[in-house]
Design an enzyme around this catalytic site. Structure first.
Site, short mmCIF file in Angstrom:
data_model
loop_
_atom_site.label_atom_id
_atom_site.label_comp_id
_atom_site.label_asym_id
_atom_site.label_seq_id
_atom_site.Cartn_x
_atom_site.Cartn_y
_atom_site.Cartn_z
N HIS A 174 1.16 -2.69 -4.91
CA HIS A 174 0.79 -1.30 -4.70
C HIS A 174 -0.57 -0.97 -5.32
O HIS A 174 -1.08 0.14 -5.12
CB HIS A 174 1.87 -0.37 -5.24
CG HIS A 174 3.14 -0.45 -4.47
ND1 HIS A 174 4.22 0.38 -4.73
CD2 HIS A 174 3.54 -1.25 -3.45
CE1 HIS A 174 5.21 0.09 -3.90
NE2 HIS A 174 4.81 -0.90 -3.12
N ARG A 309 3.81 5.56 -3.43
CA ARG A 309 5.13 4.93 -3.39
C ARG A 309 5.82 4.90 -4.75
O ARG A 309 6.84 4.24 -4.92
CB ARG A 309 4.98 3.50 -2.84
CG ARG A 309 4.52 3.48 -1.39
CD ARG A 309 4.01 2.11 -0.96
NE ARG A 309 2.69 1.83 -1.52
CZ ARG A 309 1.98 0.74 -1.24
NH1 ARG A 309 2.47 -0.19 -0.43
NH2 ARG A 309 0.77 0.56 -1.78
#
Length: 650
Positions: A174, A309
């Protein structure tokens, strides 16, 4: 034709330039389930539409069955590349830009957010331009969900590494890669309700499906990835994030994402909220009514971070919390040493250190376990004990499509369906992943230490072709539903969407291995597995890269098999030597001093946990490996070396 190309590319260039120079002083709206912030979403939709018009024009102008089609497309690319080459204004600085631009002075968009990914092999689109990959015969490939249910079902076998290895892998991913799906001005695209969108690529569910048939589910919605933001034929995908290991998951990938995360009060610190006992947590969602995560009725508010996220699962939120606290801890130390430093200097120096810490942990603890010592040696990936490394300005560090769409998704095989909260005595309280997607609220109860102990005290699932049902049947299951989606089917479908060539073409690329028969795979995977493939696929060349990579024998000193190790090694080589701000490089404006570099080489994930947990008294030093009383014993946190920040005193 050239006039139309020029107009389309000029529009794209203008939009990119506007976005690059924009700083949104207002807090961005948070979208919990992978949605772009509104401003960036509007930008993406504008550019998408221009890119799709360009693709339609090219498809209409040239017959894709023409024997000269490849030469024609090469000519087109040459004609438009100069028009699409938007200049980026760079300013010499020891600090990274928020969006990753200007890392490479000659190619300032290499590794930048919202730019194209790169490829190891040319794409394999069924029309050679944009349409998802098909079988070599031209017929459709086998159903992605059927492959998942037949080959990648759940089996409980555990590896010799802890569950935090998987969690670091997700946290790291990420920081480097996110490919947004196609955005519609009309709202969410429902690809199972006959929307007719050309960017739908739904996965039909067979009526004999071993799980979904009991719920009468016949379709799994799937929206194609957004096309690249520059004129390009064949289609390429966007990486929304900076490619570099720079902690952009903590700080954001554009200025309009970074600014709202900062306090801007002279301390250099990031914004926080408080737990029930007053400990620092991530800042709360700025749009809880619409973030598709918060439970406003019960006053359970989700969190914000540099990556959208952050709330996917509690363990990921806990990792984000540790690094938020680490940034603010560093700011405190730097302010004491250098009281004359102002807001911007404190923020940028702390950000620079945190990025270096992530690089140190990744290459010293994570990557060696994943690809093994042989590949670490071959690609010169070890952290040096002393001395400097050398930056290579000819190396493009942008994310490789095969890496993000297939190889680095190896971690999905290592996920345990059962997570644990573990206390200081080793007593555990299990919780199912399927019941805790977008459910980070345990952090308010000061459970971060319990979550982290549950990651470092439990083994992760063995890397193999078997995957837990919690991500294969229950992915992102909401609290009121009885089922979710299938991550493995999505991974297979995504590879086809991206035009990723078949698995055997990477055996040729990596090892010069020419495979034309299923039986030739005997050296790479069990006979049982390639026999299954021969029953599902028409030709051995049709096997999907992701599924094939999961099925390989693992290397003797690694977690993954040879093909994934090949792709992952090449990516981490580029991320190290193609990053001007890599923390070990010398002779750069952003180079750390010898004293600072000496201190940074002390950093471990155990150190981060000890310094930033609520009350973490002891830990085993190599937390990604199982604790061992002889080689990796549990020790007091006070005995683990910490950086001496005097190296930063001015």
């Amino acid at each position: 034709m050239v006039r139309l190309n020029s107009l389309l590319c000029s529009l794209i260039a203008l939009l990119i330039e506007i976005n690059r120079n924009s700083i949104d002083a207002d807090r961005p709206s948070y979208n919990g389930r992978h949605q772009l912030r509104p401003k960036n979403r509007e930008l993406l939709m504008d550019i998408q539409e221009a890119q799709l018009e360009f693709e339609k024009y090219i498809e209409k102008r040239y017959d894709t069955n023409d024997s000269n089609e490849v030469q024609v497309q090469i000519q087109i690319r040459r004609q438009v590349n100069n028009q699409c080459d938007v200049s980026v204004r760079c300013v010499e600085s020891k600090y990274r830009t928020a969006d990753g631009s200007c890392n490479n002075k000659q190619n300032p968009k290499w590794g930048k957010s919202m730019e194209c990914s790169q490829r190891l092999l040319p794409p394999d689109y069924s029309d050679r331009m944009t349409r998802p990959r098909a079988s070599l015969s031209g017929r459709p490939l086998p159903n992605a969900r059927h492959i998942s249910s037949q080959l990648h079902f759940q089996r409980e076998v555990y590896g010799d590494y802890t569950h935090i290895l998987m969690q670091w892998g997700q946290f790291l991913d990420h920081d480097m890669s996110f490919v947004p799906t196609f955005q519609s001005r009309q709202g969410v695209i429902d690809c199972c309700e006959g929307s007719g969108s050309e960017n739908c690529f739904a996965i039909p569910i067979r009526n004999d499906d071993p799980f979904y048939s009991r719920f009468g589910r016949t379709c799994m919605g799937f929206v194609r990835s957004a096309p690249c933001l520059t004129c390009n034929v064949p289609r390429q995908q966007i990486n929304q994030l900076t490619s570099f290991i720079d902690a952009s998951n903590v700080y954001g990938n554009m200025a309009n994402e970074t600014i709202p995360l900062r306090r801007m009060d002279g301390t250099g610190k990031l914004r926080t909220s408080k737990s029930n006992r007053g400990n620092d947590l991530l800042p709360p969602s700025s749009d809880p009514q619409n973030d598709q995560c918060s439970d406003v009725e019960n006053n359970n508010i989700c969190f914000e971070a540099g990556d959208n996220r952050v709330n996917q699962l509690p363990a990921l939120t806990a990792m984000h919390t540790l690094f938020l606290r680490e940034h603010n801890r560093i700011c405190n130390r730097l302010k004491i040493l250098n009281p004359h430093w102002g807001e911007e200097r404190l923020f940028q120096e702390a950000r620079r250190i945190v990025g270096a810490e992530m690089q140190m942990i990744t290459y010293n603890e994570f990557v060696p376990l994943v690809i093994g010592a042989k590949n670490m040696n071959a690609f010169h990936l070890w952290i040096r004990r002393s001395g400097r490394t050398t930056y290579d300005p000819n190396l493009n560090p942008s994310i490789i499509n095969e890496f993000s769409a297939a190889a680095f998704r190896f971690g999905h095989s290592t996920v345990n369906g059962l997570f644990h909260l573990m206390d200081e005595r080793g007593q555990t309280r299990p919780y199912l992943l399927r019941e805790n997607y977008f459910n980070p609220f345990v952090l308010y109860n000061d459970d971060i230490d319990l979550i982290i102990r549950g990651l470092i005290g439990v083994r992760g699932h063995l890397f193999d072709r078997y995957v837990t049902d919690d991500v294969r049947n229950h992915l992102y299951k909401s609290r009121e539903d009885r089922f979710g989606s299938d991550l493995i089917a999505f991974n297979i479908q995504r590879g086809r969407d991206h035009g990723i060539p078949g698995y055997v073409f990477y055996l040729r690329y990596c090892f010069n291995e020419q495979i034309t028969e299923f039986a030739q795979l005997d050296a790479y995977m069990p006979r049982e597995q390639w026999t299954h493939y021969s029953q599902l696929y028409e030709r051995v060349e049709d096997i999907d890269l992701y599924s094939g990579g999961l099925s390989e024998y693992k290397l003797p000193d690694a977690i993954v098999g040879p093909t994934f190790a090949c792709i992952i090694s090449k990516q981490f080589y580029r991320l190290k030597f193609g990053d001007r701000f890599w923390f070990e490089h010398g002779d750069q404006i952003g180079s750390f001093t010898e004293g600072q570099l000496r201190e940074l080489r002390k950093v471990t994930l155990a150190n981060i946990i000890c310094r930033n947990g609520d009350n973490f008294p002891e830990v085993h030093p190599r937390v990604m490996q199982v604790d061992n009383s002889n080689s990796n014993p549990v020790v007091s946190c006070s005995s683990i070396k910490e950086m001496n920040f005097n190296a930063w005193k001015e």
